[in-house]
Design an enzyme around this catalytic site. Structure first.
Site, PDB file in Angstrom:
ATOM      1  N   ASP A 159      -5.706  78.937 -17.040  1.00 53.94           N
ATOM      2  CA  ASP A 159      -4.680  80.155 -17.313  1.00 53.94           C
ATOM      3  C   ASP A 159      -3.342  79.697 -17.518  1.00 53.94           C
ATOM      4  O   ASP A 159      -2.818  78.523 -17.140  1.00 53.94           O
ATOM      5  CB  ASP A 159      -4.296  81.018 -16.009  1.00 53.94           C
TER       6      ASP A 159
HETATM    7  N1  URA Z   1      -9.894  80.538 -12.517  1.00 54.26           N
HETATM    8  C1  URA Z   1      -8.680  81.131 -12.492  1.00 54.26           C
HETATM    9  O1  URA Z   1      -8.454  82.027 -12.092  1.00 54.26           O
HETATM   10  N2  URA Z   1      -7.916  80.509 -13.287  1.00 54.26           N
HETATM   11  C2  URA Z   1      -8.010  79.138 -13.891  1.00 54.26           C
HETATM   12  O2  URA Z   1      -7.038  78.923 -14.402  1.00 54.26           O
HETATM   13  C3  URA Z   1      -9.002  78.535 -13.779  1.00 54.26           C
HETATM   14  C4  URA Z   1      -9.985  79.157 -12.979  1.00 54.26           C
END
Ligand code: URA
Length: 230
Positions: free
Chosen positions: A102
């Site tokens: 993310d």
């Molecule tokens: N899980 C999430 O919620 N975000 C990420 O970036 C990676 C795994």
């Protein structure tokens, strides 16, 4: 593709000639003389007949990058800097990301042009653990450990997450290992307990550990040993 098919697809050889070339061991794949028709020829393989080049072989490229927060793990984005913007490499359009993070998640990202290799790293079936350091708004208790190990039902996808391992580090911090990479998976797992993830950092993907020498935004090529471990 199998070597015998690769050779038969070339205009200069029929099947009988291919069989003969292999029996005579005149074909070399990546420097090794081959008689087995099943040997796999990839876009990255160099194939020679005697000293004649039948396929040059594209270089396979593998990098690990320390993704900083505030950067999109996509190859292009109209608004924000992307992970690929951090790479000073030729032919970047040829590369893809082995798993995403993310916008505000930091940590290990793997970038390559080898799709077969990156699938082994990311597919849930290979069960390679992805390790995340997590900090949350509320306290994390022992109940999380059992719930994550059992799996959490995600109604949107209609699936239950595969068993995950949680190690409590402090009142609001933990290390979580998951083998899949569902959309916002870690945040949704903690969301099950109405506990908001405030910081998320990927430390490891299977045998690959984020190099501590890499500051956020820096990257390096993977070593031959790291590539072979996948
Ligand atoms: N899980 C999430 O919620 N975000 C990420 O970036 C990676 C795994």
């Amino acid at each position: 593709m199998r070597l015998d098919r690769f050779l038969s697809n070339l205009p200069q050889f029929n099947r009988k000639q291919v069989r003969l070339l292999l029996v005579e061991r005149r074909v070399r794949v990546d420097g090794v003389a081959v008689g087995d028709p099943h040997v796999e020829v990839r876009e990255f393989s160099q194939v020679l007949l005697d000293d004649q080049v039948l396929q040059v072989g594209r270089p396979a490229r593998y990098f690990m990058l320390h993704k900083p927060m505030g950067c999109v793990s996509a190859t292009v984005d109209p608004q924000h800097p992307t992970v690929l913007d951090l790479l000073d490499e030729p032919d970047k359009h040829d590369l893809h990301l082995a798993g995403r993070l993310d916008y505000n998640t930091s940590g290990l990202m793997v970038i390559t042009n080898d799709g077969q290799w990156s699938r082994r790293l990311t597919q849930p079936q290979t069960k390679l653990g992805k390790v995340y350091y997590v900090e949350t708004e509320q306290e994390i208790n022992e109940q999380y450990i059992e719930t994550f190990a059992r799996g959490i039902y995600f109604s949107f996808e209609d699936l239950t997450t595969q068993p995950a391992t949680l190690q409590l580090l402090g009142a609001r911090s933990a290390r979580l290992t998951i083998v899949e990479g569902r959309y916002h998976q870690v945040k949704r797992m903690f969301g099950h307990f109405q506990n908001k993830v405030l910081r998320l950092h990927r430390e490891q993907m299977g045998p690959l550990t984020l190099d501590p020498e890499l500051s956020p935004g820096q990257y390096r090529p993977l070593t031959a040993e790291e590539i072979q471990q996948i």
